[in-house]
Design a protein around this motif. Structure first.
Motif, PDB file in Angstrom:
ATOM      1  N   PHE A  60      41.475  38.526  51.306  1.00  0.00           N
ATOM      2  CA  PHE A  60      41.463  38.145  50.517  1.00  0.00           C
ATOM      3  C   PHE A  60      41.711  38.532  49.827  1.00  0.00           C
ATOM      4  O   PHE A  60      42.028  39.662  49.141  1.00  0.00           O
ATOM      5  N   LEU A  61      42.702  37.437  49.075  1.00  0.00           N
ATOM      6  CA  LEU A  61      43.439  38.001  47.683  1.00  0.00           C
ATOM      7  C   LEU A  61      43.106  37.676  46.492  1.00  0.00           C
ATOM      8  O   LEU A  61      42.981  38.419  45.514  1.00  0.00           O
ATOM      9  N   ARG A  62      42.597  36.508  45.689  1.00  0.00           N
ATOM     10  CA  ARG A  62      41.563  36.523  44.695  1.00  0.00           C
ATOM     11  C   ARG A  62      40.834  35.250  44.275  1.00  0.00           C
ATOM     12  O   ARG A  62      41.081  33.868  45.891  1.00  0.00           O
ATOM     13  N   ASN A  63      40.178  34.843  43.761  1.00  0.00           N
ATOM     14  CA  ASN A  63      39.134  33.789  43.097  1.00  0.00           C
ATOM     15  C   ASN A  63      40.146  32.774  42.033  1.00  0.00           C
ATOM     16  O   ASN A  63      40.594  33.952  41.334  1.00  0.00           O
ATOM     17  N   LEU A  64      39.681  31.535  42.230  1.00  0.00           N
ATOM     18  CA  LEU A  64      39.982  30.840  41.342  1.00  0.00           C
ATOM     19  C   LEU A  64      38.740  30.289  41.035  1.00  0.00           C
ATOM     20  O   LEU A  64      38.558  29.166  41.220  1.00  0.00           O
ATOM     21  N   SER A  65      38.113  30.593  39.877  1.00  0.00           N
ATOM     22  CA  SER A  65      37.716  30.043  38.981  1.00  0.00           C
ATOM     23  C   SER A  65      37.342  28.990  37.980  1.00  0.00           C
ATOM     24  O   SER A  65      38.832  29.043  37.144  1.00  0.00           O
TER      25      SER A  65
END
Length: 106
Positions: A60-65
């Motif tokens: 997992f690298l990042r969330n984009l919210s």
């Protein structure tokens, strides 16, 4: 790479016909997936948000919210622009590398 209503993403070894990894970070059904054409990563979209992953090991690298609705569509071009579309007709444009949302159309 597959995603489903069980909230999971699976990466597959097609030659062996085996699941390589099961990714469980989404809290809602995975509605869309898109692989980056220039690097070994992909985006998944669901009702909770967008997530960026490494393809090789499923890291997992990042969330984009930022969407206020279920995300049903994602696409990325060779220039690193990611676009996501929501249930409510909204579009968000993101920098694929940084995750910055630089434009929204509601």
């Amino acid at each position: 790479i597959t995603g489903g209503y069980d909230n999971m993403i699976r990466t597959w070894d097609l030659a062996a016909g085996k699941c390589m990894a099961t990714l469980t970070n989404h809290k809602k059904a995975v509605r869309c997936l898109c692989a980056n054409p220039r690097e070994y990563s992909f985006i998944s979209g669901a009702a909770d948000n967008l997530k960026k992953w490494q393809t090789r090991d499923g890291k997992f690298l990042r969330n984009l919210s930022g969407h206020n609705s279920i995300v049903n569509a994602v696409a990325v071009n060779e220039d690193g622009v990611l676009v996501s579309g929501g249930d409510n007709g909204s579009l968000h444009f993101w920098d694929y590398e940084t995750g910055y949302s630089f434009q929204q159309m509601d």
